[in-house]
Structure formats: C-alpha cells, structure tokens
Design a protein around this motif. Structure first.
Motif, mmCIF file in Angstrom:
data_model
loop_
_atom_site.group_PDB
_atom_site.id
_atom_site.type_symbol
_atom_site.label_atom_id
_atom_site.label_comp_id
_atom_site.label_asym_id
_atom_site.label_seq_id
_atom_site.Cartn_x
_atom_site.Cartn_y
_atom_site.Cartn_z
ATOM 1 N N LEU A 259 -4.242 -0.590 39.619
ATOM 2 C CA LEU A 259 -5.293 -0.224 40.567
ATOM 3 C C LEU A 259 -6.154 0.924 40.040
ATOM 4 N N GLY A 260 -5.766 1.441 38.878
ATOM 5 C CA GLY A 260 -6.543 2.526 38.295
ATOM 6 C C GLY A 260 -6.158 3.883 38.836
ATOM 7 N N LEU A 261 -4.999 3.974 39.489
ATOM 8 C CA LEU A 261 -4.571 5.248 40.058
ATOM 9 C C LEU A 261 -3.408 5.851 39.282
ATOM 10 N N GLY A 262 -2.989 5.171 38.227
ATOM 11 C CA GLY A 262 -1.768 5.603 37.545
ATOM 12 C C GLY A 262 -2.023 6.356 36.259
ATOM 13 N N VAL A 263 -1.389 5.886 35.206
ATOM 14 C CA VAL A 263 -1.435 6.586 33.921
ATOM 15 C C VAL A 263 -2.854 6.559 33.354
ATOM 16 N N PRO A 264 -3.195 7.584 32.534
ATOM 17 C CA PRO A 264 -4.537 7.621 31.940
ATOM 18 C C PRO A 264 -4.716 6.545 30.871
ATOM 19 N N ILE A 265 -5.970 6.237 30.586
ATOM 20 C CA ILE A 265 -6.289 5.118 29.704
ATOM 21 C C ILE A 265 -5.847 5.381 28.262
ATOM 22 N N THR A 266 -5.607 6.666 27.921
ATOM 23 C CA THR A 266 -5.205 6.975 26.549
ATOM 24 C C THR A 266 -3.761 6.582 26.274
ATOM 25 N N GLU A 267 -2.946 6.496 27.336
ATOM 26 C CA GLU A 267 -1.556 6.094 27.127
ATOM 27 C C GLU A 267 -1.240 4.917 28.028
ATOM 28 N N PRO A 268 -1.742 3.740 27.672
ATOM 29 C CA PRO A 268 -1.624 2.616 28.598
ATOM 30 C C PRO A 268 -0.187 2.161 28.802
ATOM 31 N N SER A 269 0.220 2.038 30.042
ATOM 32 C CA SER A 269 1.486 1.404 30.358
ATOM 33 C C SER A 269 1.203 -0.089 30.494
ATOM 34 N N LEU A 270 2.225 -0.855 30.797
ATOM 35 C CA LEU A 270 2.030 -2.301 30.897
ATOM 36 C C LEU A 270 1.004 -2.643 31.973
ATOM 37 N N GLY A 271 1.058 -1.911 33.086
ATOM 38 C CA GLY A 271 0.141 -2.185 34.185
ATOM 39 C C GLY A 271 -1.314 -2.007 33.769
ATOM 40 N N LEU A 272 -1.557 -0.955 33.000
ATOM 41 C CA LEU A 272 -2.929 -0.680 32.582
ATOM 42 C C LEU A 272 -3.386 -1.712 31.554
ATOM 43 N N LEU A 273 -2.471 -2.142 30.685
ATOM 44 C CA LEU A 273 -2.814 -3.190 29.715
ATOM 45 C C LEU A 273 -3.264 -4.439 30.459
ATOM 46 N N ILE A 274 -2.521 -4.772 31.530
ATOM 47 C CA ILE A 274 -2.863 -5.956 32.312
ATOM 48 C C ILE A 274 -4.230 -5.774 32.967
ATOM 49 N N ALA A 275 -4.471 -4.561 33.492
ATOM 50 C CA ALA A 275 -5.754 -4.288 34.139
ATOM 51 C C ALA A 275 -6.899 -4.413 33.136
ATOM 52 N N ASN A 276 -6.659 -3.949 31.897
ATOM 53 C CA ASN A 276 -7.698 -4.041 30.874
ATOM 54 C C ASN A 276 -8.095 -5.481 30.594
ATOM 55 N N GLY A 277 -7.122 -6.383 30.708
ATOM 56 C CA GLY A 277 -7.396 -7.778 30.388
ATOM 57 C C GLY A 277 -8.022 -8.539 31.541
ATOM 58 N N TYR A 278 -8.039 -7.891 32.705
ATOM 59 C CA TYR A 278 -8.498 -8.590 33.920
ATOM 60 C C TYR A 278 -9.895 -9.169 33.755
ATOM 61 N N GLU A 279 -10.815 -8.344 33.222
ATOM 62 C CA GLU A 279 -12.210 -8.799 33.158
ATOM 63 C C GLU A 279 -12.397 -9.928 32.141
ATOM 64 N N TYR A 280 -11.490 -10.021 31.161
ATOM 65 C CA TYR A 280 -11.639 -11.076 30.149
ATOM 66 C C TYR A 280 -10.964 -12.370 30.569
ATOM 67 N N MET A 281 -10.150 -12.254 31.635
ATOM 68 C CA MET A 281 -9.408 -13.426 32.086
ATOM 69 C C MET A 281 -10.339 -14.535 32.559
ATOM 70 N N LEU A 282 -11.403 -14.138 33.248
ATOM 71 C CA LEU A 282 -12.307 -15.144 33.809
ATOM 72 C C LEU A 282 -13.048 -15.903 32.709
ATOM 73 N N SER A 283 -13.120 -15.328 31.515
ATOM 74 C CA SER A 283 -13.754 -16.066 30.424
ATOM 75 C C SER A 283 -12.703 -16.759 29.566
ATOM 76 N N GLY A 284 -11.494 -16.889 30.102
ATOM 77 C CA GLY A 284 -10.472 -17.684 29.423
ATOM 78 C C GLY A 284 -9.660 -16.936 28.387
ATOM 79 N N LYS A 285 -9.944 -15.623 28.189
ATOM 80 C CA LYS A 285 -9.149 -14.863 27.216
ATOM 81 C C LYS A 285 -7.920 -14.324 27.925
ATOM 82 N N TYR A 286 -6.947 -15.209 28.081
ATOM 83 C CA TYR A 286 -5.811 -14.910 28.950
ATOM 84 C C TYR A 286 -4.837 -13.904 28.351
ATOM 85 N N TRP A 287 -4.746 -13.847 26.993
ATOM 86 C CA TRP A 287 -3.603 -13.162 26.385
ATOM 87 C C TRP A 287 -3.583 -11.657 26.622
ATOM 88 N N ILE A 288 -4.737 -11.058 26.878
ATOM 89 C CA ILE A 288 -4.739 -9.600 27.042
ATOM 90 C C ILE A 288 -3.949 -9.210 28.298
#
Lengths: 309, 323
Positions: A248-277
């Motif tokens: 939700l963007g309320l957790g760890v800072p972007i410099t030290e991504p946890s799994l949740g943030l990695l998933i959030a980073n990939g969210y915007e690319y998911m709609l264009s079919g780049k699922y793996w992020i």
C-alpha cells in the motif's frame, strides 16, 4: 559372577531402548504429517537463502552501479546485454535481477516478521502472565485493553499507527507489535489462569519464592504450548501484514524493498502482461507463509491436549 | 435483557470515547498541524494569530473538548486536499465500500458453509482434505497478491472481467449501486471474491470444527438413537448449534471486511472509502484520516454491539451470566 552380569544388563538397557521422552514423542507426532515436515524443510531453506543472500545471489540489487537500465523488464530466462548474467526470473523496470531482489527482499520480510513477532511475544506474554497471576484490577485493566484492541482488525490498527507516526521500517515493526501483542497476552492469560491453580504453583508460593521466579520459571514454561502455536501463526501473519503495508506504500522505503514492495513495483506492468515482476516475489511470499502455517497447523494438533490420543 | 442492553450501550459509549481520545492524541498531538496549515514564510505574528485561531494555544484537554463538541455535531474538519467537509467526503464513498463488503460476506457464507459442512461430516474423505488444504491456502495467500493474480488471469489473459472501477451504476435511494446492472456486477465480481477469500476459509474452518465437535455431543447421539433421519440430525440438531459461532464470527468479520477493503479497493481502483484513506495518509490529509478512523471505529462498535445482542438471543447462557 552371574550376579554382576545380571546387574550389568539392566544398566545398559536404557541406552539401547529409546526412552519415550516428551520431546521424542512430540517429534514423532509432528513428523506424522508429511506436509508439516515439508513445511519445516521449506522454512529452513528459505531462512538459509535469506541469510546467505549476499553470497549466493547473482547480483547485489542495492548496488546501483551493477544495474543496467538497458536490462529493464527482461523476460525470465533472458541474458543481460553483455551476456554476463542470465536473469532466471526476469528483471524489474530498473534492470534489477528479480531472483536477487527476492533473496534480499526475503531478508527484510523475515527480519520484520520475526523481529516484530519476537518483541510482541515478550510484551504480550509478560502482560498476560501478570494479568493471570495478579488478577483483580490489574487483570481487568490489561484484558480490557486487549479486548478493545482485538475488536479492531489488524490492518486498521496498523493504518492508524502508520498514519500517526509516518512510514518507516521501525514504524512498521511498531505497528505489527501493537497489532500482535494482544493475541499473545490473551493466549497466555487463558492458559496461565488454569495453570495458576495447580499444586506446583501453590508449592512454589509456599516456598516463598520471589514472584518473578514463580512467573517466569514455573508459570511461563507451562503456558508455552499454546504460545508456540500462536507464535508460529503470528509470524506468518506479521510477514503478510508487512507485505500488505509495503504494497500500500505505507511500509518499508523504496531503497530496501521487501517482497511486498517488489510486488507493488510490478503492479503497473502487470496490465501490459509483464507478470514476472509481481508474480515471483508473490510466490516467494506465498511459499514462506504457507510453509509457516503448515508447521503451525501441525503444532496445534500435536500440542492440543484435547486432540491427544 | 434491558439491563444487559443498557450495560452494553454504556460500555460501547465508553469505547467510542476512549477511541476518540486515542485518535485525537494520535493525530493532533504527535504531528504539528501548524507546520502543515501555515506557510513556512509566515512571520511570528501571523503564526501566533493562526495558532490562536485554530485553538492550538489552549491546553490539550480543552482542545480535545472542542474537537469532541464539533465531532458530536458531525463536524470533523475540512479536507486539505478536496476542500470539502471530511465527513461528507467519507460518507459519499461509503456505499461503494459497503456494497463490496456485503457482496464479500454473502459470497463467503454461500461458499464456505456448504464446504465446511461437507468437510465436517466426512473428515477423512479426499474432498474434505482438499477443502482443508484450500482453506489453509485461503488464510495464507496475501489478499493483495491474489487480487493481482485475479487481474492477471481474468482481466489481462482471458479478458473476461474488467480490472478497475465500479462500472455502470443505478441510483436507488439517493446512492449509486453497482450490483443492479450486469456491467456493474461484472466489475463487482473480482473485488468481492478477492475480499471474500479469507472469510471463505474462516467459515469453512468454523463450520467444520463446529460440526466435528457437535457430532460427538450426547444430544446428537440421542437424536440418532431415536432413529431420526441423518438429514434431520444434520440440519436441525447439528446445524443450529454450529450457527452461533459462525454468525458471531461472520458478523464480527464484517467490520474487518470493511477495514481490509482498503487493500482490495487499492488494487481494483474501487472508489470506496478505503482507497480514500490510503490516498489521504499518503498526502497527510489529517481531517480525512480522523474522520475515517472515527467513522470506522463507530461502525465497529455498532457491529460488535449488534453481534453481542444477537449472541445473547441465540445463546441464553450469555444473558444469564450477566445477571
């Protein structure tokens, strides 16, 4: 002579025959579920991977110098531009190897999860014990707070705290501790209330042992089984909560991504079919949580006296 | 019963008051609203005037009483971002969230109860084991990730369902509802399933545990010995008794469904109050944060109260104990 032999034999026997200690019985009962055993093995591997990440990961995801933006959003299995690394799980938008990102992300997720669970156990168990042992007003005040807090869902309490304190790793840990201590307190109090009336506590009181000794040496060890079960489950919940908050963007800072943030980073690319992020960090998160829950589930069955054969 | 009701009402009022103090201290005392509200280049005089105008020079308890007085009149401040009353802003978005939460709860009972009943009646069958494994998965899967996967499969790969928004709505009783149009229903399906996932697992487990425990009870044995049909034993003797925990927990969970819709709404861009609060936290829109927290707290306490009362109707022992 024969008398000596006769005496010797029974002395040797206990070493040969496996004595059924509570711990052995516990282990064999736990191993009855192959699923739980598998979960335990998976957890061990995940912890090992997280600890050894700097040595076994193909890339240091925090080292911006090795990242090549030209390698951004490569599909799983593609090689980097200079052919030096194969990105088995693809890369994210900054050309970061997802496999390495996940290994490092696991470190943060596990640290936050286990760390906050540990602090929460300390606080919760102490207050629960105190409530059960002292009774009266102490008990009712502590349990009122517990009841009040448990009537609100974890995410709401966490949101509240992060809204008050702002976002940072420390605040996420604080939020998770505040969310979780009440579960431990209630569990420990419930068991301690029963144990408190047992004869061994009475005996310890008659011996005039100091109160902290009765609490932590006599009462606490006998309250451990349910605490272990809840503790295992809560570590999984803590990891999931941290991931959710980071997503939700309320957790760890972007410099030290946890799994949740990695998933959030990939969210915007998911709609264009780049699922793996998003997909692979999610799998890592999922495997971790499922493995912990499988172990916890079996622990509950083994440690629950009501289900004991 | 009326004594019990009165006592619970007083308790609920106490909790509302306690929560308002926590929210007030959390939001008003920890952060400095002057920093946000007054431009940094204001001089000392302007600052002092603003502080006095906002009532920040008064002692904390006095400020709290003013806050409480305004809150009681439905004034929770104006949003810095939208420049609208915060309460109105939240109330506008509430129907969307309620719709989602109701759909999820309804779906959870519709799916969870039969599965749990089956798993409880035939605990050793392959089907039950699959159901229980599935329920562990339902507990373990992080909601937000499942949401993303749902979008990936049903919206991106298959293209069956829309990924964001509410779709067409119909206005009934002054608010807009999605579930009355086909398009809106399509938009509702994925978020509702996503939100229901955890609850489905919960209902399955509760039902199963309840059935297994109740089946061992003497009255069930007696009913069987009497020669009642298995159908009657299951649906009258067992089912009625497992309903108490299921009703309680589903009711209590309704509040947490609303809270957890924060996640689902963020993923599916569902325009409810959960999405609003996340946006507000990110831009530090304090009045909206306060309004959201107070409203959700109030909702929770009401839900808990209703569940408690229902509980005392369903289980007379609760009433007797309180006397």
């Amino acid at each position: 002579m024969s008398a000596v032999v006769g005496q010797g034999a029974p002395i040797e026997d206990p070493a040969k025959i496996k004595v059924e200690t509570p711990f052995r019985r516990f282990c064999s009962e736990f191993a009855e579920s192959k699923l739980a055993l598998g979960g335990l093995i998976v957890i061990s591997i995940i912890i090992l991977v997280a600890i050894l990440a700097p040595f076994i990961s193909p890339q240091d995801p925090y080292d911006l110098a090795v990242l090549d933006i030209m390698d951004g959003r490569l599909e799983p299995g593609e090689k980097s531009g200079d052919g030096s690394i194969t990105y088995w799980l693809g890369t994210d938008d900054q050309g970061r190897d997802m496999l390495s990102g996940i290994m490092y992300g696991l470190r943060i997720s596990l640290t936050v999860g286990a760390g906050s669970a540990f602090i929460a156990v300390m606080i919760g168990a102490s207050l629960g014990l105190a409530a059960a042992y002292a009774g009266g007003r102490t008990d009712s005040i502590i349990m009122r707070v517990v009841d009040l807090q448990l009537s609100f869902p974890s995410i709401l309490v966490a949101l509240m705290i992060l809204a008050f304190l702002g976002k940072s790793v420390t605040n996420v840990i604080i939020a998770i501790v505040v969310v979780e201590w009440a579960y431990y307190a209630r569990t420990v109090r419930g068991t301690a209330l029963v144990e408190r009336r047992r004869e061994y506590i009475e005996a310890a009181e008659c011996l005039a042992l100091p109160r902290y000794r009765i609490l932590f040496r006599h009462l606490l060890p006998n309250c451990l089984p349910p605490l272990i079960v809840i503790g295992t489950m809560q570590v999984a919940r803590a990891i999931a909560l941290e991931a959710t908050l980071s997503f939700l963007g309320l957790g760890v800072p972007i410099t030290e991504p946890s799994l949740g943030l990695l998933i959030a980073n990939g969210y915007e690319y998911m709609l264009s079919g780049k699922y793996w992020i998003s997909f692979y960090p999610g799998i890592a998160l999922l495997v971790t949580i499922v493995a912990i829950n499988l172990v916890g589930d079996q622990l509950r069955d083994v440690l629950n006296p009501r289900l004991q054969k | 019963m009326s004594v019990y009701l009165l006592r619970r009402l007083i308790q609920a009022g106490g909790v509302v008051l306690a929560m308002s103090i926590i929210v007030f201290i959390g939001v008003f005392a920890i952060g400095d609203p002057v920093e946000i509200l007054i431009s940094p280049d204001a001089d000392q005089m302007e600052r002092e005037r603003a502080v006095a105008a906002l009532g920040l020079d008064k002692p904390l308890w006095h400020q709290y009483l003013i806050f409480l007085g305004k809150a009681a009149q439905g004034d929770l401040g104006r949003s810095f971002v939208f420049n609208e009353p915060a309460l109105e802003l939240i109330l506008q978005r509430m129907p969307a969230t309620l719709e989602l939460a109701f759909a999820a709860t309804f779906g959870a009972i519709l799916i969870g109860l039969p599965l749990g009943l089956y798993a409880g009646l035939r605990p050793n069958s392959v089907g039950s084991k699959a159901i229980m494994a599935g329920s562990i998965l339902g507990f373990s899967l992080p909601t937000f990730w499942v949401g993303l996967m749902l979008i990936m499969v049903f919206a991106v790969q298959l293209g069956w369902l829309p990924s964001t928004g509410r779709g067409d709505t119909v206005e009934v009783l002054g608010t807009r509802w999605s579930f009355l149009t086909w398009n809106g229903l399509q938009h509702l399906a994925m978020p509702a399933l996503n939100l229901a996932l955890f609850k489905i697992s919960l209902v399955i487990r509760l039902t199963r545990a309840g059935v297994r425990e109740t089946m061992l009870m003497d009255y069930v044995k007696f009913a069987r010995a009497k020669g009642l049909s298995p159908f009657r034993v299951t649906f009258v003797h067992v089912f009625k008794n497992i309903l108490i925990p299921v009703v309680t927990v589903t009711g209590l969970e309704f509040g947490s469904t609303i809270a957890f819709s924060v996640v689902t709404e963020s993923i599916f861009a569902w325009p409810g109050m959960g999405k609003l609060i996340i946006d507000s936290i990110n831009v530090l829109d304090r009045p909206v944060i306060v309004a959201y927290l107070m409203i959700v707290v109030l909702m929770f306490i009401t839900i808990n109260l209703i569940v408690d009362l229902m509980y005392s109707v369903l289980d007379p022992r609760v009433r007797l104990e309180s006397k």
